[in-house]
Motif scaffolding. Structure first.
Motif, PDB file in Angstrom:
ATOM      1  N   GLU A 229       1.012  -1.116   0.068  1.00  0.00           N
ATOM      2  CA  GLU A 229      -0.526   0.138  -0.195  1.00  0.00           C
ATOM      3  C   GLU A 229       0.821   1.184   0.129  1.00  0.00           C
ATOM      4  OE1 GLU A 229      -2.683  -0.344   3.491  1.00  0.00           O
ATOM      5  OE2 GLU A 229      -3.734  -1.773   2.163  1.00  0.00           O
ATOM      6  N   GLY A 230       1.856   1.363  -0.849  1.00  0.00           N
ATOM      7  CA  GLY A 230       2.888   2.026  -1.324  1.00  0.00           C
ATOM      8  C   GLY A 230       3.569   2.546   0.173  1.00  0.00           C
ATOM      9  N   GLN A 231       3.940   1.474   1.191  1.00  0.00           N
ATOM     10  CA  GLN A 231       4.943   2.117   2.567  1.00  0.00           C
ATOM     11  C   GLN A 231       5.549   0.788   2.439  1.00  0.00           C
ATOM     12  OE1 GLN A 231       2.174   2.814   5.533  1.00  0.00           O
ATOM     13  NE2 GLN A 231       4.002   3.125   6.668  1.00  0.00           N
ATOM     14  N   SER A 232       6.550   0.900   2.711  1.00  0.00           N
ATOM     15  CA  SER A 232       7.620  -0.254   3.036  1.00  0.00           C
ATOM     16  C   SER A 232       7.451  -1.195   4.328  1.00  0.00           C
ATOM     17  CB  SER A 232       9.219   0.481   4.003  1.00  0.00           C
ATOM     18  OG  SER A 232       9.489   1.474   2.098  1.00  0.00           O
ATOM     19  N   VAL A 233       7.195  -2.519   4.235  1.00  0.00           N
ATOM     20  CA  VAL A 233       6.771  -3.344   5.211  1.00  0.00           C
ATOM     21  C   VAL A 233       7.569  -4.110   5.748  1.00  0.00           C
ATOM     22  CG1 VAL A 233       5.194  -4.872   5.894  1.00  0.00           C
ATOM     23  CG2 VAL A 233       4.682  -2.332   4.586  1.00  0.00           C
ATOM     24  N   LEU A 234       8.411  -4.066   6.747  1.00  0.00           N
ATOM     25  CA  LEU A 234       9.842  -5.330   7.733  1.00  0.00           C
ATOM     26  C   LEU A 234       8.131  -6.782   7.828  1.00  0.00           C
ATOM     27  CD1 LEU A 234      11.849  -6.877   8.613  1.00  0.00           C
ATOM     28  CD2 LEU A 234      10.993  -5.478  10.772  1.00  0.00           C
ATOM     29  N   THR A 235       8.949  -7.865   7.470  1.00  0.00           N
ATOM     30  CA  THR A 235       8.286  -8.704   7.648  1.00  0.00           C
ATOM     31  C   THR A 235       9.347  -9.834   7.904  1.00  0.00           C
ATOM     32  OG1 THR A 235       6.714  -8.812   6.238  1.00  0.00           O
ATOM     33  CG2 THR A 235       7.048 -11.443   6.481  1.00  0.00           C
ATOM     34  N   LEU A 236       9.171 -11.014   9.540  1.00  0.00           N
ATOM     35  CA  LEU A 236       9.732 -11.340   9.994  1.00  0.00           C
ATOM     36  C   LEU A 236       9.162 -13.276   9.588  1.00  0.00           C
ATOM     37  CD1 LEU A 236      12.997 -11.973  11.180  1.00  0.00           C
ATOM     38  CD2 LEU A 236      11.501 -11.892  13.677  1.00  0.00           C
ATOM     39  N   GLN A 237      10.436 -14.019   8.833  1.00  0.00           N
ATOM     40  CA  GLN A 237       9.694 -15.545   8.704  1.00  0.00           C
ATOM     41  C   GLN A 237      10.715 -16.029   9.679  1.00  0.00           C
ATOM     42  OE1 GLN A 237       6.329 -16.273   7.144  1.00  0.00           O
ATOM     43  NE2 GLN A 237       7.332 -18.145   7.678  1.00  0.00           N
ATOM     44  N   ILE A 238      10.189 -17.455  10.906  1.00  0.00           N
ATOM     45  CA  ILE A 238      10.209 -17.874  11.593  1.00  0.00           C
ATOM     46  C   ILE A 238      11.048 -19.264  10.481  1.00  0.00           C
ATOM     47  CG2 ILE A 238      10.885 -19.030  13.620  1.00  0.00           C
ATOM     48  CD1 ILE A 238       9.225 -16.640  14.599  1.00  0.00           C
ATOM     49  N   ASP A 239      11.996 -19.909  10.567  1.00  0.00           N
ATOM     50  CA  ASP A 239      12.486 -20.929   9.557  1.00  0.00           C
ATOM     51  C   ASP A 239      11.631 -22.182  10.339  1.00  0.00           C
ATOM     52  OD1 ASP A 239      13.221 -23.370   8.175  1.00  0.00           O
ATOM     53  OD2 ASP A 239      15.051 -22.893   8.609  1.00  0.00           O
ATOM     54  N   SER A 240      10.323 -23.027   9.706  1.00  0.00           N
ATOM     55  CA  SER A 240       9.543 -23.794  10.566  1.00  0.00           C
ATOM     56  C   SER A 240      10.682 -25.201  11.607  1.00  0.00           C
ATOM     57  CB  SER A 240       8.549 -24.789  10.055  1.00  0.00           C
ATOM     58  OG  SER A 240       8.968 -24.768   8.582  1.00  0.00           O
ATOM     59  N   ASN A 241      11.734 -25.184  10.283  1.00  0.00           N
ATOM     60  CA  ASN A 241      12.671 -26.785  10.532  1.00  0.00           C
ATOM     61  C   ASN A 241      13.338 -26.341  11.784  1.00  0.00           C
ATOM     62  OD1 ASN A 241      11.504 -28.158   8.417  1.00  0.00           O
ATOM     63  ND2 ASN A 241      13.406 -26.664   7.245  1.00  0.00           N
ATOM     64  N   SER A 242      13.711 -25.129  12.011  1.00  0.00           N
ATOM     65  CA  SER A 242      14.134 -24.628  13.280  1.00  0.00           C
ATOM     66  C   SER A 242      13.128 -24.328  14.573  1.00  0.00           C
ATOM     67  CB  SER A 242      15.158 -23.405  13.459  1.00  0.00           C
ATOM     68  OG  SER A 242      14.343 -22.313  13.060  1.00  0.00           O
ATOM     69  N   SER A 282       1.691 -18.261  13.219  1.00  0.00           N
ATOM     70  CA  SER A 282       2.372 -18.692  14.415  1.00  0.00           C
ATOM     71  C   SER A 282       4.441 -18.863  14.277  1.00  0.00           C
ATOM     72  CB  SER A 282       2.573 -20.141  14.934  1.00  0.00           C
ATOM     73  OG  SER A 282       1.326 -20.888  15.212  1.00  0.00           O
ATOM     74  N   LEU A 283       4.620 -18.883  12.346  1.00  0.00           N
ATOM     75  CA  LEU A 283       5.671 -18.225  12.536  1.00  0.00           C
ATOM     76  C   LEU A 283       5.577 -16.758  11.594  1.00  0.00           C
ATOM     77  CD1 LEU A 283       6.385 -21.596  10.881  1.00  0.00           C
ATOM     78  CD2 LEU A 283       6.868 -20.863  13.315  1.00  0.00           C
ATOM     79  N   THR A 284       4.742 -16.275  11.471  1.00  0.00           N
ATOM     80  CA  THR A 284       4.944 -14.643  10.489  1.00  0.00           C
ATOM     81  C   THR A 284       5.073 -13.587  11.482  1.00  0.00           C
ATOM     82  OG1 THR A 284       4.830 -16.142   8.718  1.00  0.00           O
ATOM     83  CG2 THR A 284       4.778 -13.341   8.297  1.00  0.00           C
ATOM     84  N   PHE A 285       5.604 -12.464  11.350  1.00  0.00           N
ATOM     85  CA  PHE A 285       5.206 -11.327  11.708  1.00  0.00           C
ATOM     86  C   PHE A 285       5.928  -9.983  10.801  1.00  0.00           C
ATOM     87  CE2 PHE A 285       6.282 -14.372  15.087  1.00  0.00           C
ATOM     88  CZ  PHE A 285       5.500 -14.039  16.519  1.00  0.00           C
ATOM     89  N   GLN A 286       4.982  -8.878  11.474  1.00  0.00           N
ATOM     90  CA  GLN A 286       4.894  -7.641  10.246  1.00  0.00           C
ATOM     91  C   GLN A 286       4.701  -6.812  11.038  1.00  0.00           C
ATOM     92  OE1 GLN A 286       2.286  -7.363   7.312  1.00  0.00           O
ATOM     93  NE2 GLN A 286       3.418  -8.641   6.196  1.00  0.00           N
ATOM     94  N   ALA A 287       5.468  -5.492  10.714  1.00  0.00           N
ATOM     95  CA  ALA A 287       5.712  -4.020  11.145  1.00  0.00           C
ATOM     96  C   ALA A 287       6.205  -3.043   9.908  1.00  0.00           C
ATOM     97  CB  ALA A 287       6.400  -3.877  12.437  1.00  0.00           C
ATOM     98  N   PRO A 288       5.255  -2.244   9.468  1.00  0.00           N
ATOM     99  CA  PRO A 288       5.990  -1.406   8.754  1.00  0.00           C
ATOM    100  C   PRO A 288       6.928  -0.480   9.725  1.00  0.00           C
ATOM    101  CG  PRO A 288       3.480  -0.821   9.198  1.00  0.00           C
ATOM    102  CD  PRO A 288       4.114  -1.778  10.056  1.00  0.00           C
ATOM    103  N   GLN A 326       6.013   7.482  -0.528  1.00  0.00           N
ATOM    104  CA  GLN A 326       5.674   6.830   0.263  1.00  0.00           C
ATOM    105  C   GLN A 326       4.254   7.737   1.189  1.00  0.00           C
ATOM    106  OE1 GLN A 326       7.692   3.784   3.375  1.00  0.00           O
ATOM    107  NE2 GLN A 326       8.166   5.645   4.086  1.00  0.00           N
ATOM    108  N   THR A 327       3.147   6.749   0.615  1.00  0.00           N
ATOM    109  CA  THR A 327       1.749   7.354   1.829  1.00  0.00           C
ATOM    110  C   THR A 327       1.206   6.799   2.942  1.00  0.00           C
ATOM    111  OG1 THR A 327       0.502   5.523   1.122  1.00  0.00           O
ATOM    112  CG2 THR A 327       0.809   6.996  -1.044  1.00  0.00           C
ATOM    113  N   LYS A 328       2.382   5.829   3.791  1.00  0.00           N
ATOM    114  CA  LYS A 328       1.911   5.450   5.723  1.00  0.00           C
ATOM    115  C   LYS A 328       0.557   5.800   5.523  1.00  0.00           C
ATOM    116  CE  LYS A 328       5.596   7.569   7.156  1.00  0.00           C
ATOM    117  NZ  LYS A 328       7.027   8.330   8.050  1.00  0.00           N
ATOM    118  N   THR A 329      -0.554   4.351   4.600  1.00  0.00           N
ATOM    119  CA  THR A 329      -1.738   4.541   5.124  1.00  0.00           C
ATOM    120  C   THR A 329      -1.750   3.073   6.370  1.00  0.00           C
ATOM    121  OG1 THR A 329      -1.639   3.256   3.339  1.00  0.00           O
ATOM    122  CG2 THR A 329      -2.813   5.139   2.916  1.00  0.00           C
ATOM    123  N   LEU A 330      -0.376   1.937   6.816  1.00  0.00           N
ATOM    124  CA  LEU A 330      -0.269   1.489   7.494  1.00  0.00           C
ATOM    125  C   LEU A 330      -0.166   1.805   8.702  1.00  0.00           C
ATOM    126  CD1 LEU A 330       1.370  -1.375   5.513  1.00  0.00           C
ATOM    127  CD2 LEU A 330      -1.135  -0.997   5.351  1.00  0.00           C
TER     128      LEU A 330
END
Length: 543
Positions: A229-242, A282-288, A326-330
């Motif tokens: 949505e026109g904004q930079s977003v950080l996604t953290l995906q935890i490895d299910s094998n670990s 359970s494995l995925t976290f996200q933040a603008p 960047q619009t920062k709608t999130l």
């Protein structure tokens, strides 16, 4: 009904144990009954192993100090007896002792002091895990080999003699038959001995492999930045094998947040962010992302499971230049913060910003975003000693030079993130030390229980959904009500540290810490006033 049960659990006894990278020592500063104390626990890096405990008592005459290891899984009923801490010669008020930890898991050291001020007890949370393997000294190995060869030779000789010489009558001459029996017996003895060696070697290898399987293995994760949505977003995906996905369903809030994620720009250490991503599954976290400058960042994400076991996920993240449109709608978390300052590579460190005297002691100061000043009571260009516990004392002064009253920030009067400039050390600190006072409450509550075996409080999905509802409820509360829930038993007067005066406690923050390694460090300190989170930064040199 279950929801309200878990709601009470999390708001009354939140489990908060702060994670770290490269900083294993656990520090507590506060009170044990009426005794002001500072406790430093150096956990073993091999389990079974001993934790070294140092207790500094600031007031009263001490008759005895007892140290007791207590596991969350076993409770007080299933824990061993206490061991004494003895006075340190030439160091008044200082005591040292050690306690054995025989199993891995979330644990604590219970310190009980008896003396002129009565009996006082404090529980220091810690995590008992094996993080290293021990190599036998070469000289010890050769000594054992020599003793083993001698023992095998003796056993073979005994086997041979038992079927030959041992059966001969006194004065009987040695014969060919006797010699054959001696050789046969020696061969049988050698076969038996080498069979034992083979079986023992395999047993030892199995135990060694089993130990390696139980070595602490940090979670692995992959972080990325994308446009949404026109904004930079950080996604953290935890490895299910670990990690077992089921175990991450048992995450609990730490200061009202499921994850505390820190970013610091690698090399220059001049850009910093403290974020609280949302859990997508359970494995995925996200933040603008805030308006951080582009570059490669070190990422540290802290999570805590319901029994107090804390984890830090690390990664490196490339943040591209922000889009011009960047619009920062999130909507980001209202407690998310970031700051940009000067690089550690500059010749003038932040520590030399300006000298000042506070509470009669020398200090250095850094300007905050609202024009106020945060003062660190340290000698300009002071060099710290690794492995020694320091009370890092800070005071906040308003633009008019008067003490600035602080507000609670995420259930504490201040937070600090300490990074070694090469990224090898990271820790999230608070005024009570390397853990929160709320974790003491939950472990003390566990100690009072009579059951010896701790169990999961609910099925994974029920637990996860209940926690998500708690976090949503907290986010909707007025700020004052949320702060009251997150720090219901906080003693404001205890924030000043053991050595600080009584005046102006409402603007003072004391954080105990022992720098684990020599090198250069950057300390990011966060406080809140006038409903705004402020970030200051200082540099420290450790030898």
């Amino acid at each position: 009904m279950k929801f309200f049960k878990y709601l009470f659990l999390f708001l009354s006894f939140p489990i908060i144990t702060h994670a770290h990278v490269g900083s294993s020592g656990v520090v507590y500063e506060g009170k044990a009954g009426k005794y002001p104390v500072q406790v430093f626990v150096q956990p073993p890096d091999v389990i079974p192993g001993t934790a070294q405990v140092t207790v500094m008592v600031g007031q009263g005459t001490v008759e005895s100090i007892q140290l007791k290891p207590i596991y969350f899984s076993a409770g007080d009923e299933g824990s061993p007896q206490a061991d004494p801490a003895l006075p340190v010669s030439g160091e008044p008020g200082q005591f040292q002792g050690s306690v054995w930890f025989m199993e891995t898991g979330s644990a604590s050291v219970q310190v009980t002091i008896k003396g002129s001020l009565g009996t006082g007890t404090v529980v220091i949370p810690m995590v008992a895990v094996s993080t290293a393997t021990r190599q036998m000294p070469e000289i010890t190995g050769w000594v054992l080999v020599g003793l083993g060869v001698l023992l095998i030779g003796l056993l073979i000789t005994i086997f041979g003699a038992s079927v030959s010489d041992g059966l001969m009558k006194p004065g009987q001459a040695d014969t060919a038959q006797t010699r054959r029996k001696r050789v046969t017996g020696s061969i049988v003895g050698a076969t038996f001995c080498f069979g034992l060696i083979f079986i023992g070697n395999n047993w030892w290898k199995d135990r060694a492999n089993e130990y390696k399987d139980y070595l602490y293995k940090p979670y692995r994760a992959t972080s990325s930045v994308h446009q949404k949505e026109g904004q930079s977003v950080l996604t953290l995906q935890i490895d299910s094998n670990s990690v077992q996905q089921r175990s991450l369903s048992y995450l609990v809030p730490d200061h009202g947040k499921l994850m505390h994620l820190f970013l610091v720009r690698q090399g220059t250490m001049d850009a910093f962010a403290h974020l609280h991503p949302n859990r997508l599954d359970s494995l995925t976290f996200q933040a603008p992302l805030p308006d951080l400058p582009p570059g490669k960042y070190l990422l540290y994400a802290d999570m805590v499971r319901y029994h107090g076991f804390s984890y830090t996920v690390t990664d490196t993240l490339e943040i591209p230049a922000l889009p011009k449109t960047q619009t920062k709608t999130l909507k980001s978390d209202p407690e998310d913060t970031f700051a940009v300052t000067s690089s550690v590579t500059k010749t003038q460190p932040l520590l030399g910003d300006q000298n000042i005297t506070i509470c009669g002691k020398p200090g250095v100061k850094t300007k905050l975003q609202d024009g106020s000043t945060i003062v660190w009571e340290a000698q300009p260009n002071q060099t710290f000693q690794s492995g020694k516990v320091y009370s890092l004392n800070f005071s906040v002064i308003d633009p008019n030079g008067k003490p600035a009253a602080l507000q609670p920030y995420l259930g504490m009067m201040g937070h600090a993130a300490v990074f070694k400039n090469d990224g090898q050390v990271y820790i999230h600190l608070h005024p009570t030390g390397t853990f929160s006072s709320a974790s003491q409450q939950i472990l003390e509550n566990r100690i009072t229980e009579t059951r010896r075996l701790a169990t999961n409080p609910a099925p994974p999905k029920v637990f996860r959904d209940s926690v998500d509802q708690v976090i949503q409820m907290l986010a909707q509360l007025p700020e004052a009500a949320r702060d009251h829930l997150l720090m219901p038993n906080m003693d404001m007067a205890s924030m000043g540290g053991m050595e600080h005066g009584q005046e102006n406690k409402n603007n003072h923050l004391s954080i105990p810490y022992a720098f684990p390694q020599s090198g250069d460090y950057r300390i990011w300190i966060q406080v809140k006033r006038n409903n705004k989170v402020l970030t200051g930064v200082f540099d420290a040199s450790v030898k």
